[in-house]
Design a protein around this motif. Sequence first.
Motif, PDB file in Angstrom:
ATOM      1  N   CYS A 104       1.010   5.909  -2.671  1.00  0.00           N
ATOM      2  CA  CYS A 104       1.857   4.868  -2.070  1.00  0.00           C
ATOM      3  C   CYS A 104       3.299   4.920  -2.559  1.00  0.00           C
ATOM      4  O   CYS A 104       4.141   4.194  -2.065  1.00  0.00           O
ATOM      5  CB  CYS A 104       1.259   3.484  -2.344  1.00  0.00           C
ATOM      6  SG  CYS A 104       1.437   2.939  -4.051  1.00  0.00           S
ATOM      7  N   ALA A 113      -1.012  -1.164  -6.814  1.00  0.00           N
ATOM      8  CA  ALA A 113      -1.071  -1.330  -5.365  1.00  0.00           C
ATOM      9  C   ALA A 113      -2.325  -0.672  -4.778  1.00  0.00           C
ATOM     10  O   ALA A 113      -3.007  -1.247  -3.936  1.00  0.00           O
ATOM     11  CB  ALA A 113       0.183  -0.758  -4.717  1.00  0.00           C
ATOM     12  N   CYS A 114      -2.640   0.526  -5.232  1.00  0.00           N
ATOM     13  CA  CYS A 114      -3.830   1.234  -4.742  1.00  0.00           C
ATOM     14  C   CYS A 114      -5.081   0.785  -5.499  1.00  0.00           C
ATOM     15  O   CYS A 114      -6.191   1.039  -5.046  1.00  0.00           O
ATOM     16  CB  CYS A 114      -3.677   2.734  -4.905  1.00  0.00           C
ATOM     17  SG  CYS A 114      -2.291   3.444  -4.013  1.00  0.00           S
ATOM     18  N   CYS A 172      -2.483   2.744 -10.560  1.00  0.00           N
ATOM     19  CA  CYS A 172      -1.579   2.166  -9.562  1.00  0.00           C
ATOM     20  C   CYS A 172      -2.114   0.795  -9.178  1.00  0.00           C
ATOM     21  O   CYS A 172      -3.238   0.675  -8.709  1.00  0.00           O
ATOM     22  CB  CYS A 172      -1.475   3.053  -8.323  1.00  0.00           C
ATOM     23  SG  CYS A 172      -0.488   2.276  -7.026  1.00  0.00           S
ATOM     24  N   CYS A 205       3.435   6.612  -7.732  1.00  0.00           N
ATOM     25  CA  CYS A 205       2.072   6.885  -7.270  1.00  0.00           C
ATOM     26  C   CYS A 205       2.078   7.998  -6.219  1.00  0.00           C
ATOM     27  O   CYS A 205       2.895   7.985  -5.310  1.00  0.00           O
ATOM     28  CB  CYS A 205       1.492   5.604  -6.696  1.00  0.00           C
ATOM     29  SG  CYS A 205      -0.005   5.833  -5.749  1.00  0.00           S
TER      30      CYS A 205
HETATM   31 ZN   LIG Z   1      -0.456   3.666  -5.189  1.00  0.00          ZN
END
Ligand SMILES: [Zn+2]
Length: 139
Positions: free
Chosen positions: A111, A80-81, A78, A108
Amino acid sequence: MARRVSARRVKIYSQYTYDSAADLLGVSTQTVRLWRRSGLQVLDSLKPHLILGFALNDFISKRSKRPKRRLAMDQFLCMACNAPKRAYGGIGDYQPYTAARGRLEVLCETCHGLCGKFASPALCAELAPILSITIRNRE
Ligand SMILES: [Zn+2]
């Protein structure tokens, strides 16, 4: 994914500018500048800033020994993470590019952002017990 850079061409008794180091290693000048923030030693009392060959060699060697992140079969990276994650809800979409290769996308687990990775129909079959995969054919 970061390109592997080889320290072989670095002459340890030479000095490099950001530009000459970038040319030598086949990366952008910006990349070399970013390395400074990740610990590359740069002589910055003079302009242009100089990188000693042995410092460059040392930095690249240590960097390439860093363990590469491996994803488990059911994990996705991911963005974003910035971490390996599993699929939210146990569902995914597979979009074939060729008969042997395509992209598997999931949300994910943390998120709920979109993550994906290259996959094969064989991997999809292996994941079938834990991931409900919808095949999406491009129009
Ligand atoms: Zn994520």
